[in-house]
Structures are given as C-alpha cells and as structure tokens.
Design a protein around this motif. Structure first.
Motif, PDB file in Angstrom:
ATOM      1  N   THR A 142      47.566  34.351  34.409  1.00 23.01           N
ATOM      2  CA  THR A 142      46.685  33.258  34.008  1.00 23.01           C
ATOM      3  C   THR A 142      45.271  33.688  34.344  1.00 23.01           C
ATOM      4  N   MET A 143      44.521  34.048  33.319  1.00 24.96           N
ATOM      5  CA  MET A 143      43.199  34.626  33.513  1.00 24.96           C
ATOM      6  C   MET A 143      42.102  33.584  33.282  1.00 24.96           C
ATOM      7  N   SER A 144      40.943  33.868  33.868  1.00 21.95           N
ATOM      8  CA  SER A 144      39.808  32.969  33.707  1.00 21.95           C
ATOM      9  C   SER A 144      38.529  33.787  33.618  1.00 21.95           C
ATOM     10  N   HIS A 145      37.647  33.371  32.731  1.00 17.92           N
ATOM     11  CA  HIS A 145      36.348  34.029  32.575  1.00 17.92           C
ATOM     12  C   HIS A 145      35.427  33.626  33.716  1.00 17.92           C
ATOM     13  N   VAL A 146      34.741  34.592  34.293  1.00 18.09           N
ATOM     14  CA  VAL A 146      33.802  34.315  35.386  1.00 18.09           C
ATOM     15  C   VAL A 146      32.484  33.842  34.795  1.00 18.09           C
ATOM     16  N   ASP A 147      32.076  32.651  35.171  1.00 14.58           N
ATOM     17  CA  ASP A 147      30.851  32.073  34.631  1.00 14.58           C
ATOM     18  C   ASP A 147      29.654  32.993  34.859  1.00 14.58           C
ATOM     19  N   GLY A 148      28.800  33.061  33.853  1.00 14.59           N
ATOM     20  CA  GLY A 148      27.578  33.832  33.983  1.00 14.59           C
ATOM     21  C   GLY A 148      27.741  35.322  33.733  1.00 14.59           C
ATOM     22  N   THR A 149      28.892  35.729  33.229  1.00 13.16           N
ATOM     23  CA  THR A 149      29.127  37.144  32.920  1.00 13.16           C
ATOM     24  C   THR A 149      29.491  37.292  31.444  1.00 13.16           C
ATOM     25  N   ASN A 150      29.369  38.507  30.950  1.00  8.64           N
ATOM     26  CA  ASN A 150      29.707  38.762  29.549  1.00  8.64           C
ATOM     27  C   ASN A 150      31.218  38.822  29.335  1.00  8.64           C
ATOM     28  N   THR A 163      33.631  32.136  41.925  1.00 10.85           N
ATOM     29  CA  THR A 163      32.625  31.194  41.446  1.00 10.85           C
ATOM     30  C   THR A 163      32.095  30.331  42.588  1.00 10.85           C
ATOM     31  N   LYS A 164      32.987  29.904  43.487  1.00 11.62           N
ATOM     32  CA  LYS A 164      32.558  29.109  44.643  1.00 11.62           C
ATOM     33  C   LYS A 164      31.609  29.910  45.531  1.00 11.62           C
ATOM     34  N   ALA A 165      31.909  31.196  45.699  1.00 10.23           N
ATOM     35  CA  ALA A 165      31.027  32.048  46.508  1.00 10.23           C
ATOM     36  C   ALA A 165      29.660  32.187  45.850  1.00 10.23           C
ATOM     37  N   ARG A 166      29.649  32.263  44.530  1.00 10.37           N
ATOM     38  CA  ARG A 166      28.381  32.429  43.804  1.00 10.37           C
ATOM     39  C   ARG A 166      27.560  31.148  43.790  1.00 10.37           C
ATOM     40  N   ILE A 167      28.219  30.022  44.001  1.00  5.44           N
ATOM     41  CA  ILE A 167      27.477  28.764  44.136  1.00  5.44           C
ATOM     42  C   ILE A 167      26.702  28.773  45.453  1.00  5.44           C
ATOM     43  N   GLN A 168      27.286  29.410  46.477  1.00  3.35           N
ATOM     44  CA  GLN A 168      26.639  29.489  47.784  1.00  3.35           C
ATOM     45  C   GLN A 168      25.523  30.528  47.809  1.00  3.35           C
ATOM     46  N   GLN A 169      25.767  31.657  47.127  1.00  7.24           N
ATOM     47  CA  GLN A 169      24.804  32.748  47.134  1.00  7.24           C
ATOM     48  C   GLN A 169      24.771  33.424  45.768  1.00  7.24           C
ATOM     49  N   GLN A 246      34.317  33.581  53.057  1.00  7.88           N
ATOM     50  CA  GLN A 246      34.719  32.175  53.179  1.00  7.88           C
ATOM     51  C   GLN A 246      35.601  31.725  52.021  1.00  7.88           C
ATOM     52  N   ASN A 247      35.587  32.501  50.949  1.00  6.83           N
ATOM     53  CA  ASN A 247      36.372  32.159  49.773  1.00  6.83           C
ATOM     54  C   ASN A 247      37.472  33.176  49.476  1.00  6.83           C
ATOM     55  N   GLY A 248      37.896  33.915  50.525  1.00  4.54           N
ATOM     56  CA  GLY A 248      39.070  34.776  50.403  1.00  4.54           C
ATOM     57  C   GLY A 248      38.840  36.168  49.880  1.00  4.54           C
ATOM     58  N   TRP A 249      37.585  36.573  49.697  1.00  4.94           N
ATOM     59  CA  TRP A 249      37.263  37.911  49.198  1.00  4.94           C
ATOM     60  C   TRP A 249      36.841  38.823  50.351  1.00  4.94           C
ATOM     61  N   PHE A 250      37.434  40.023  50.410  1.00  2.00           N
ATOM     62  CA  PHE A 250      37.139  40.965  51.491  1.00  2.00           C
ATOM     63  C   PHE A 250      37.096  42.396  50.960  1.00  2.00           C
ATOM     64  N   GLN A 251      36.441  43.248  51.732  1.00  2.00           N
ATOM     65  CA  GLN A 251      36.432  44.678  51.418  1.00  2.00           C
ATOM     66  C   GLN A 251      37.620  45.313  52.137  1.00  2.00           C
ATOM     67  N   THR A 252      38.582  45.798  51.377  1.00  2.00           N
ATOM     68  CA  THR A 252      39.841  46.294  51.944  1.00  2.00           C
ATOM     69  C   THR A 252      40.092  47.772  51.665  1.00  2.00           C
ATOM     70  N   VAL A 253      39.222  48.405  50.875  1.00  2.00           N
ATOM     71  CA  VAL A 253      39.391  49.824  50.556  1.00  2.00           C
ATOM     72  C   VAL A 253      38.270  50.599  51.233  1.00  2.00           C
ATOM     73  N   GLU A 254      38.620  51.290  52.309  1.00  2.00           N
ATOM     74  CA  GLU A 254      37.611  51.966  53.125  1.00  2.00           C
ATOM     75  C   GLU A 254      36.756  52.921  52.307  1.00  2.00           C
ATOM     76  N   ASN A 255      35.428  52.796  52.476  1.00  2.00           N
ATOM     77  CA  ASN A 255      34.409  53.638  51.848  1.00  2.00           C
ATOM     78  C   ASN A 255      34.122  53.286  50.392  1.00  2.00           C
ATOM     79  N   ASP A 256      34.890  52.365  49.818  1.00  2.00           N
ATOM     80  CA  ASP A 256      34.578  51.900  48.464  1.00  2.00           C
ATOM     81  C   ASP A 256      33.663  50.689  48.607  1.00  2.00           C
ATOM     82  N   VAL A 257      32.374  50.948  48.745  1.00  2.00           N
ATOM     83  CA  VAL A 257      31.402  49.921  49.107  1.00  2.00           C
ATOM     84  C   VAL A 257      31.317  48.764  48.109  1.00  2.00           C
ATOM     85  N   PRO A 258      31.254  49.010  46.805  1.00  2.00           N
ATOM     86  CA  PRO A 258      31.116  47.871  45.883  1.00  2.00           C
ATOM     87  C   PRO A 258      32.408  47.098  45.644  1.00  2.00           C
ATOM     88  N   HIS A 259      33.542  47.626  46.097  1.00  2.00           N
ATOM     89  CA  HIS A 259      34.845  47.062  45.753  1.00  2.00           C
ATOM     90  C   HIS A 259      35.227  45.908  46.682  1.00  2.00           C
TER      91      HIS A 259
END
Length: 290
Positions: A142-150, A163-169, A246-259
């Motif tokens: 079940t997919m959803s388009h991320v608001d504000g992206t192409n 989206t909730k995280a982007r409302i904060q920042q 705060q919304n469940g997103w974390f960096q879990t792949v060591e050294n992959d900075v943007p991921h």
C-alpha cells in the motif's frame, strides 16, 4: 399461573443473552490457556459483558471496550542479539545462518524487520533475485505519494511518518526531486550498484570478504529502497534528525549518511530491541547486533 406472552419474550431474551455471553467467555478462557491473551485483558473484556446482563438490547456488544493483543516486546533478560532475532522472527519466516550471504545482508539492512506495525509489509527474504520478484512484492504494498515531491513513493505508514516529520522541520530529499531517493525498482538498484561496484566486488561480498561497500551501495536486489521503507535525505542539523527520530525514522546503515530507514519504533525502544548505538563522525547510527 399463566405466563404472559411478554414474560415469555423476556425469558427468551435473557436465555439468548446468557448463551451468547457463555460462548464469548469460553472463547476468552481458551485464548488465555493458549497464552494469546493475558489476564489483564481478560478482566477488561469481561467488564462490558457483565454490564450487558443488565440491558435489554441485542446483540450484546460494547464498542467502547475492544480487546487488542499487546505489541511484541523482547524479553529483557536475553542478550542484544537474541532480542533482535526474537523480534525479526515475527516478520521473517526463515532467519539466515551466520556466514551466509543472506546473513551478511540481514546484518547490514535488516533493521526494518523489527517493525511491529501490522500495516507495514515486509518481504519474506532479504534479497530479490530479479525484477519480476521485486515487482511481485511491490504490487502487494500500500503505497503513498510523499507530499511536495515529484515522484517519491513509500509504504503508506512510512510516508505518513515522514510527512509528520516534515511538518516539524523542512527536510529535503537528497536529489530534491524523488526519483531514486525513495522506492526503487530492481533496475534502479542495479544501476546504483554498477555506478560504485562490479561483479568482482559482489563475489567478495557474497563470501564475506568485503563489507565496507555495503555502507555505500546495496548489492542488486537487496536495498531497503526496494521495500518502500527507505529514503535518501539532505540533513544539515539536529532538529531535522530529532523530527525524523520522533516519527520512527533512523539511520541504520553505517556510513551511508543520506540513507534513512523507517523502523517505526520510538527511539527509547531501540536498545530494548537489541540495536547498537554507534556514533561515527558525529552521526548516530542504530546498528543491528548481528
């Protein structure tokens, strides 16, 4: 003494209620015996049934009290690895054996398998062999388009959390558009791999002789992006990181900075689920304990 028709109806109604409640209580005690529901839940469930005895309405229901199973929490007496494995066993039918290529991939990219939300769909293995397997799995999402992206698409709960995280920042995608930053095809995963590596390096990864490359690019068919649970971002400050965490997103792949990976857990629970906190060049990664 004759019993009036009205009294007969009342007696019939009471008998129907008692029969219904007896069946429900029997079902509840059966669940207790099989450890699928605890005693606290039993007392909560019984309360509306008791109240139901004093009402004339049928069927006997109470929408204000609904029994739900408690979310899985690992046994704190287990070590980190055991807690992590007990959590992913709820989602991954077969745990790869240590030393195998699948185990190497699970160690690098397996953080998503601890996600306890029933709305998140996870693959039955951590590697897709080809484009067809990838498409077959993605067709079930079940997919959803991320608001504000192409053209950035994620699994709906992951997209909602982002989206909730982007409302904060303000949190921009790595590319600024969406293609390649979010859910990818097998072909796109393959293109990224060939941009940074080749078949010789892949052979070394499969043998466990090369693992650093996994922090730069995922081998064909193994990326978290294929599962709709990863996104590449341009993060420049701690406020953005905090909003994502705060919304469940974390960096879990060591050294992959943007991921970033959608784990779907509160940060306070990551240690409980066995994750290792590792700070590399000022960036906090939550690494699987494998």
């Amino acid at each position: 003494m004759k019993i009036t028709i009205r009294k007969k109806r009342n007696i019939t109604r009471i008998i129907r209620k008692i029969t219904f409640i007896s069946i429900v209580i029997l079902m509840i005690f059966t669940l207790v015996a099989s450890n699928e529901i605890n005693h606290n839940q039993l007392s909560i469930t019984a309360q509306p049934l008791n109240r139901c005895l004093s009402t004339d309405s049928l069927p006997c229901t109470d929408s204000s009290q609904q029994t739900t199973l408690q979310p899985f929490i690992p046994n704190p007496e287990l070590n980190d690895q055991q807690r992590f494995l007990s959590a992913i066993a709820k989602k991954l039918p077969t745990i790869p054996q240590p030393g195998t290529y699948e185990y190497i991939l699970l160690r690098a990219y397996g953080a998503v398998f601890v996600n306890q939300d029933v709305g998140i769909k996870l693959p039955s293995k951590d590697i897709f062999a080809n484009e067809q397997e990838t498409q077959d799995f993605q067709a079930t999402l079940t997919m959803s388009h991320v608001d504000g992206t192409n053209d950035c698409y994620l699994q709906k709960l992951a997209a909602d959390a982002f989206t909730k995280a982007r409302i904060q920042q303000k949190i921009p995608l790595k590319s600024g558009y969406g293609f390649g930053d979010c859910t990818r095809t097998f072909k796109t995963n393959l293109i990224f791999w060939h941009k940074y590596a080749n078949d010789q390096i892949l052979a070394k990864v499969q043998q466990g002789k090369e693992i650093k490359i996994l922090g730069l690019v995922a081998p064909p068919g193994t990326s978290q992006h294929l599962w709709g649970l990863a996104i590449d971002l341009r993060i420049s400050n701690q406020k953005q990181r905090k909003a994502l965490n705060q919304n469940g997103w974390f960096q879990t792949v060591e050294n992959d900075v943007p991921h970033w990976t959608y784990v779907g857990l509160p940060e306070d629970n990551l240690l409980l689920f066995g994750f290792k906190k590792k700070i590399v060049r000022g960036i906090t990664y939550w690494i699987t304990p494998l």
